[in-house]
Scaffold this motif. Structure first.
Motif: not given
Length: 209
Positions: A57-58, A92-98, A119-123
């Motif tokens: 994200a950063v 966020g979606f890609i990394y949270s899914a992984c 959801i927590s990782s995406f947030f």
């Protein structure tokens, strides 16, 4: 637009590949370790992989938080929708899914726990982008979300309420997974829109960081 996106992702890969790859490498490592030591793999996912999910994200917004780009940032024309909303949400979606898929391979989490982890990782990743854009600082983009996360880990979410990011792994008995999922999903949308707003108003808000 498509050509610009291709150029952007190529440039991002060339300059920030370490931040982009490190979470994926550690997820793969945890999956490999799980065949020998499930507890070690699970702790690796919870205490190391989850915190560094903010790296991508950063990385995608690093030019906003870089001190070398601040003056240019105020006047340079940017596609705010893509930069502030679509790209962070996509990453966020890609990394949270992984991350969620990797969790499933290392430990028998329930479907509800996996949904909460997603959801927590995406947030968490959205928060990193929000604070980076708000303060135009890479350091703050790292520090505030990570400090918030580890405070929750060490206190089991004391004072954080349904914004507690580790309910799926270290449950607080006063909270429910379903409520955390709903609240954090809504918060992710709100903070995403906040990122978009502050990016669009980047020439108006200046913080000393």
């Amino acid at each position: 637009m498509v050509k610009q996106e291709i150029i952007f992702w190529r440039y991002l890969w060339k300059t920030q590949y370490v931040l982009l790859l490190l979470p994926i490498i550690l997820m793969a490592l945890a999956a490999a370790i799980a065949t020998y030591d499930g507890d070690l793999a699970n702790n690796l996912m919870k205490l190391i992989v989850f915190p560094i999910l903010l790296f991508p994200a950063v990385a995608s917004l690093y030019h906003i938080g870089s001190i070398h780009h601040r003056e240019l940032l105020l006047t340079f024309p940017l596609n705010n929708l893509w930069l502030g909303l679509i790209r962070p949400a996509f990453l966020g979606f890609i990394y949270s899914a992984c991350f969620t898929i990797s969790l499933k391979t290392v430990s028998p989490y329930s479907t509800e726990e996996l949904a909460s982890a997603f959801i927590s990782s995406f947030f968490y990743m959205i928060l990193a982008g929000f604070f980076l854009v708000l303060f135009k600082s890479i350091a703050i983009g790292f520090v505030i979300p990570m400090a918030y996360l580890f405070y929750g880990i060490f206190t089991t979410g004391t004072g954080e309420g349904y914004f507690y990011l580790m309910q799926w792994a270290r449950p607080n008995p006063d909270l429910t997974l379903r409520d955390c999922v709903v609240v954090q999903a809504i918060a992710a949308i709100v903070f995403s829109l906040g990122t978009l707003y502050f990016l669009a108003k980047r020439n108006k808000y200046h913080w000393n960081t």
